[in-house]
Design a protein around this motif. Structure first.
Motif, mmCIF file in Angstrom:
data_model
loop_
_atom_site.group_PDB
_atom_site.id
_atom_site.type_symbol
_atom_site.label_atom_id
_atom_site.label_comp_id
_atom_site.label_asym_id
_atom_site.label_seq_id
_atom_site.Cartn_x
_atom_site.Cartn_y
_atom_site.Cartn_z
ATOM 1 N N ALA A 1 0.830 -1.207 0.000
ATOM 2 C CA ALA A 1 0.000 0.000 0.000
ATOM 3 C C ALA A 1 0.863 1.254 0.000
ATOM 4 O O ALA A 1 0.578 2.220 -0.726
ATOM 5 N N GLU A 2 1.921 1.253 0.788
ATOM 6 C CA GLU A 2 2.811 2.411 0.841
ATOM 7 C C GLU A 2 3.518 2.614 -0.502
ATOM 8 O O GLU A 2 3.680 3.755 -0.968
ATOM 9 N N ARG A 3 3.936 1.526 -1.134
ATOM 10 C CA ARG A 3 4.598 1.642 -2.436
ATOM 11 C C ARG A 3 3.625 2.123 -3.504
ATOM 12 O O ARG A 3 3.987 2.939 -4.361
ATOM 13 N N ALA A 4 2.399 1.610 -3.458
ATOM 14 C CA ALA A 4 1.395 2.045 -4.431
ATOM 15 C C ALA A 4 1.094 3.527 -4.268
ATOM 16 O O ALA A 4 0.938 4.262 -5.254
ATOM 17 N N LEU A 5 1.005 3.975 -3.033
ATOM 18 C CA LEU A 5 0.745 5.391 -2.757
ATOM 19 C C LEU A 5 1.881 6.255 -3.299
ATOM 20 O O LEU A 5 1.643 7.270 -3.975
ATOM 21 N N ALA A 6 3.126 5.868 -3.024
ATOM 22 C CA ALA A 6 4.279 6.626 -3.508
ATOM 23 C C ALA A 6 4.320 6.648 -5.033
ATOM 24 O O ALA A 6 4.609 7.677 -5.654
ATOM 25 N N SER A 7 3.994 5.531 -5.653
ATOM 26 C CA SER A 7 4.005 5.433 -7.110
ATOM 27 C C SER A 7 2.959 6.353 -7.733
ATOM 28 O O SER A 7 3.234 7.071 -8.701
ATOM 29 N N ARG A 8 1.741 6.345 -7.183
ATOM 30 C CA ARG A 8 0.684 7.170 -7.752
ATOM 31 C C ARG A 8 0.962 8.660 -7.548
ATOM 32 O O ARG A 8 0.660 9.482 -8.411
ATOM 33 N N ARG A 9 1.522 9.023 -6.405
ATOM 34 C CA ARG A 9 1.868 10.428 -6.184
ATOM 35 C C ARG A 9 2.972 10.877 -7.138
ATOM 36 O O ARG A 9 2.963 12.009 -7.633
ATOM 37 N N ASP B 1 -7.806 7.486 -7.023
ATOM 38 C CA ASP B 1 -7.629 8.929 -6.835
ATOM 39 C C ASP B 1 -8.109 9.354 -5.448
ATOM 40 O O ASP B 1 -7.444 10.151 -4.765
ATOM 41 N N GLY B 2 -9.275 8.864 -5.036
ATOM 42 C CA GLY B 2 -9.778 9.201 -3.714
ATOM 43 C C GLY B 2 -8.908 8.639 -2.609
ATOM 44 O O GLY B 2 -8.696 9.289 -1.576
ATOM 45 N N TRP B 3 -8.409 7.433 -2.821
ATOM 46 C CA TRP B 3 -7.538 6.777 -1.839
ATOM 47 C C TRP B 3 -6.243 7.553 -1.656
ATOM 48 O O TRP B 3 -5.793 7.783 -0.530
ATOM 49 N N VAL B 4 -5.645 7.974 -2.764
ATOM 50 C CA VAL B 4 -4.391 8.734 -2.692
ATOM 51 C C VAL B 4 -4.609 10.084 -2.018
ATOM 52 O O VAL B 4 -3.770 10.559 -1.244
ATOM 53 N N ALA B 5 -5.757 10.715 -2.289
ATOM 54 C CA ALA B 5 -6.022 12.067 -1.779
ATOM 55 C C ALA B 5 -6.357 12.094 -0.295
ATOM 56 O O ALA B 5 -6.209 13.139 0.354
ATOM 57 N N GLN B 6 -6.803 10.976 0.268
ATOM 58 C CA GLN B 6 -7.192 11.001 1.676
ATOM 59 C C GLN B 6 -5.960 11.191 2.556
ATOM 60 O O GLN B 6 -4.854 10.764 2.222
ATOM 61 N N PRO B 7 -6.124 11.856 3.714
ATOM 62 C CA PRO B 7 -4.968 12.194 4.551
ATOM 63 C C PRO B 7 -4.331 11.000 5.245
ATOM 64 O O PRO B 7 -3.144 11.050 5.614
ATOM 65 N N SER B 8 -5.066 9.932 5.459
ATOM 66 C CA SER B 8 -4.523 8.759 6.149
ATOM 67 C C SER B 8 -5.391 7.546 5.798
ATOM 68 O O SER B 8 -6.337 7.653 5.016
ATOM 69 N N GLY B 9 -5.043 6.404 6.377
ATOM 70 C CA GLY B 9 -5.831 5.207 6.143
ATOM 71 C C GLY B 9 -5.559 4.552 4.811
ATOM 72 O O GLY B 9 -6.456 3.953 4.207
ATOM 73 N N ASP C 1 -9.040 -0.359 2.546
ATOM 74 C CA ASP C 1 -9.737 0.883 2.227
ATOM 75 C C ASP C 1 -9.780 1.121 0.724
ATOM 76 O O ASP C 1 -10.768 1.656 0.208
ATOM 77 N N LEU C 2 -8.739 0.714 0.015
ATOM 78 C CA LEU C 2 -8.767 0.822 -1.440
ATOM 79 C C LEU C 2 -9.864 -0.078 -2.010
ATOM 80 O O LEU C 2 -10.615 0.330 -2.912
ATOM 81 N N ALA C 3 -9.980 -1.293 -1.480
ATOM 82 C CA ALA C 3 -11.038 -2.198 -1.929
ATOM 83 C C ALA C 3 -12.419 -1.618 -1.616
ATOM 84 O O ALA C 3 -13.356 -1.737 -2.423
ATOM 85 N N ARG C 4 -12.554 -0.982 -0.439
ATOM 86 C CA ARG C 4 -13.834 -0.362 -0.079
ATOM 87 C C ARG C 4 -14.190 0.740 -1.064
ATOM 88 O O ARG C 4 -15.341 0.842 -1.515
ATOM 89 N N ARG C 5 -13.215 1.554 -1.425
ATOM 90 C CA ARG C 5 -13.465 2.628 -2.387
ATOM 91 C C ARG C 5 -13.798 2.060 -3.766
ATOM 92 O O ARG C 5 -14.623 2.613 -4.499
#
Length: 235
Positions: free
Chosen positions: A129-137, A197-205, A210-214
């Motif tokens: 999840a952390e790597r995916a977040l860094a990649s998308r940013r 996009d929503g997952w990356v933009a959220q401040p935490s979590g 949570d990505l699956a929920r979105r």
């Protein structure tokens, strides 16, 4: 609109069950390749995050991981490829799960949604999840990564459509089955992009769950989007 039917059932793995350690049953040589690949991904995302994508040469990346460029190109095709590996690995898993789903009946969109949700669940718990977040940013500020992503997305979509057409029988006129499969995969991809996009933009979590929920929330809006009517805005 008549729902499509596809031969698939819910996966046997329980939702939320921890995925197996990648490469755990592979021979030693293959495990070493996976470790080197992961080191390249982790180091690339760290260096790109600190110095920018264009500020890190391939030579510098290979030197940091202590591998040759020849070794790099055994695992990746380009800097863009290694930078986008987390989400590309997710879609590779999606194709793997789609290929191996057991037979059954269900709506095509539900089958695709469940397949992608399972693929997310199968991503490694230790930092994906952390790597995916860094990649998308990073991709958001790197035009060449966006272009690479579009090409990868088209290849993946075509492969998914091919798998659906080969493994599942869709209801409706046979002549339009391929188009219906393509539109269904396109809608899944669109829903995923909105979820990401929503997952990356959220401040935490930033978790897989949570990505699956979105993703599920975005997919739930698809019927309403297809049925929505419009009228001129007044005032």
């Amino acid at each position: 609109m008549t729902p499509e039917k596809a031969t698939a059932t819910a996966p046997e793995r329980g939702a939320g069950q921890a995925p197996e350690t990648p490469g755990a049953t592979l021979p030693l040589r293959e495990r070493k390749k996976l470790r080197t690949r992961q080191a390249l991904i982790d180091t690339a995302l760290e260096l790109f995050g600190e110095h920018g994508f264009d500020g890190v040469t391939l030579d510098r990346l290979c030197e940091a991981v202590e591998v040759s460029k020849r070794t790099f190109f055994r695992a990746f095709t380009s800097k863009e490829d290694v930078a986008m590996a987390p989400t590309q690995d997710l879609w590779a898993m999606f194709l793997e799960v789609l290929e191996s789903r057991p037979p059954g009946d269900g709506r095509l969109m539900a089958v695709l949604e469940e397949t992608l949700a399972e693929a997310i669940d199968r991503m490694p718990a230790d930092g994906w999840a952390e790597r995916a977040l860094a990649s998308r940013r990073l991709a958001a500020r790197t035009p060449s990564m966006d272009a690479h992503g579009l090409a990868f997305c088209e290849r993946t979509t075509r492969e998914a459509v091919s798998t659906v057409s080969r493994r599942f029988v869709l209801d409706g006129p046979p002549a339009g089955a391929g188009l219906r499969a393509r539109l269904a995969v396109d809608m899944l991809v669109a829903a995923f992009h909105q979820a990401m996009d929503g997952w990356v933009a959220q401040p935490s979590g930033h978790t897989r769950a949570d990505l699956a929920r979105r993703l599920r929330a975005a997919c739930a809006e698809l019927p309403g989007a297809l049925a929505a009517t419009v009228e001129p805005r007044r005032g």
